[in-house]
Write a protein that holds these residues in place. Structure first.
Motif, short mmCIF file in Angstrom:
data_model
loop_
_atom_site.label_atom_id
_atom_site.label_comp_id
_atom_site.label_asym_id
_atom_site.label_seq_id
_atom_site.Cartn_x
_atom_site.Cartn_y
_atom_site.Cartn_z
N LYS A 126 0.84 -1.20 0.00
CA LYS A 126 0.00 0.00 0.00
C LYS A 126 0.88 1.25 0.00
N ARG A 127 1.89 1.26 0.83
CA ARG A 127 2.79 2.41 0.89
C ARG A 127 3.61 2.51 -0.40
N LEU A 128 3.97 1.38 -0.96
CA LEU A 128 4.72 1.37 -2.21
C LEU A 128 3.91 2.04 -3.33
N ARG A 129 2.65 1.69 -3.44
CA ARG A 129 1.79 2.31 -4.46
C ARG A 129 1.68 3.81 -4.24
N ARG A 130 1.57 4.22 -2.99
CA ARG A 130 1.46 5.64 -2.68
C ARG A 130 2.74 6.39 -3.04
N VAL A 131 3.88 5.81 -2.78
CA VAL A 131 5.16 6.45 -3.12
C VAL A 131 5.32 6.57 -4.63
N VAL A 132 4.96 5.52 -5.37
CA VAL A 132 5.05 5.55 -6.83
C VAL A 132 4.11 6.63 -7.38
N ALA A 133 2.89 6.68 -6.86
CA ALA A 133 1.92 7.68 -7.33
C ALA A 133 2.41 9.09 -7.05
N TRP A 134 2.95 9.34 -5.86
CA TRP A 134 3.45 10.67 -5.53
C TRP A 134 4.65 11.04 -6.40
N SER A 135 5.47 10.08 -6.72
CA SER A 135 6.63 10.35 -7.57
C SER A 135 6.20 10.79 -8.96
N VAL A 136 5.23 10.09 -9.52
CA VAL A 136 4.73 10.45 -10.85
C VAL A 136 4.03 11.80 -10.80
N VAL A 137 3.24 12.05 -9.76
CA VAL A 137 2.55 13.34 -9.61
C VAL A 137 3.57 14.47 -9.49
N ASN A 138 4.66 14.26 -8.78
CA ASN A 138 5.69 15.30 -8.64
C ASN A 138 6.32 15.65 -9.98
N VAL A 139 6.65 14.64 -10.77
CA VAL A 139 7.29 14.89 -12.06
C VAL A 139 6.32 15.61 -13.00
N VAL A 140 5.09 15.12 -13.08
CA VAL A 140 4.09 15.76 -13.95
C VAL A 140 3.75 17.15 -13.41
N GLY A 141 3.67 17.29 -12.11
CA GLY A 141 3.36 18.58 -11.50
C GLY A 141 4.40 19.65 -11.81
N CYS A 142 5.66 19.26 -11.87
CA CYS A 142 6.72 20.22 -12.22
C CYS A 142 6.52 20.76 -13.63
N VAL A 143 6.17 19.89 -14.56
CA VAL A 143 5.95 20.32 -15.94
C VAL A 143 4.71 21.21 -16.01
N VAL A 144 3.64 20.86 -15.29
CA VAL A 144 2.42 21.67 -15.28
C VAL A 144 2.70 23.04 -14.65
N LEU A 145 3.47 23.07 -13.57
CA LEU A 145 3.83 24.34 -12.93
C LEU A 145 4.65 25.22 -13.88
N GLN A 146 5.56 24.61 -14.61
CA GLN A 146 6.35 25.35 -15.58
C GLN A 146 5.45 25.95 -16.66
#
Length: 159
Positions: free
Chosen positions: A81-101
């Motif tokens: 469960k924690r593994l899935r959450r970490v993977v999801a947050w990692s992908v959201v962080n990368v995509v979020g940086c591009v959206v913020l840019q």
């Protein structure tokens, strides 16, 4: 003798493809899609490959981990469960940086209208869209990596 001809031909095709890209898309589109593609290729995909290796062959992966069996993601506190959450947050962080840019650039150029583009896209005066040539980008990437390594050594007290 044969390899130099194929290298020249490859450089001609690279220049042709680059010119076509520069003429087809705006500099903002190229910047955002390029940033997203690089982050996908250099952050997300390698991380997922190593994660899949850790999960699929944990007995072999343990040999490479400094923490032993606790270095395997599924063996840590929280499990899958924690593994899935970490993977999801990692992908959201990368995509979020591009959206913020993209949002910052949109705010500066379209909403405020008085600011010029925040993107530092400079090319030769012969280039389309003001984009640099691929070899100029490679040169700047190498210079950036060198400056980063030198500054890391000086900040950490090793230089």
């Amino acid at each position: 003798m044969l390899s130099s001809g194929s290298t020249s031909l490859n450089l001609i095709f690279l220049s042709l493809a680059w010119t076509t890209l520069a003429a087809t898309y705006s500099s903002l589109q190229l910047e955002l899609f390029g940033t997203f593609a690089l982050r996908l290729a250099l952050y997300i995909l390698p991380s997922l490959i190593f994660l899949a290796f850790d999960i699929s062959v944990p007995s072999l992966a343990v040999e490479f981990k400094a923490q032993g069996k606790w270095g395997i993601a599924t063996n840590q506190h929280g499990g899958k469960k924690r593994l899935r959450r970490v993977v999801a947050w990692s992908v959201v962080n990368v995509v979020g940086c591009v959206v913020l840019q993209a949002a910052t650039e949109f705010l500066a150029t379209d909403v405020l209208r008085r600011l010029k583009s925040l993107l530092l896209i400079k090319g030769s005066r012969w280039g389309l869209n003001g984009l640099p040539n691929p070899w100029t980008m490679v040169k700047h990437a190498l210079i950036g990596g060198l400056v980063r390594n030198i500054s890391d050594e000086n900040v950490c007290g090793f230089g």
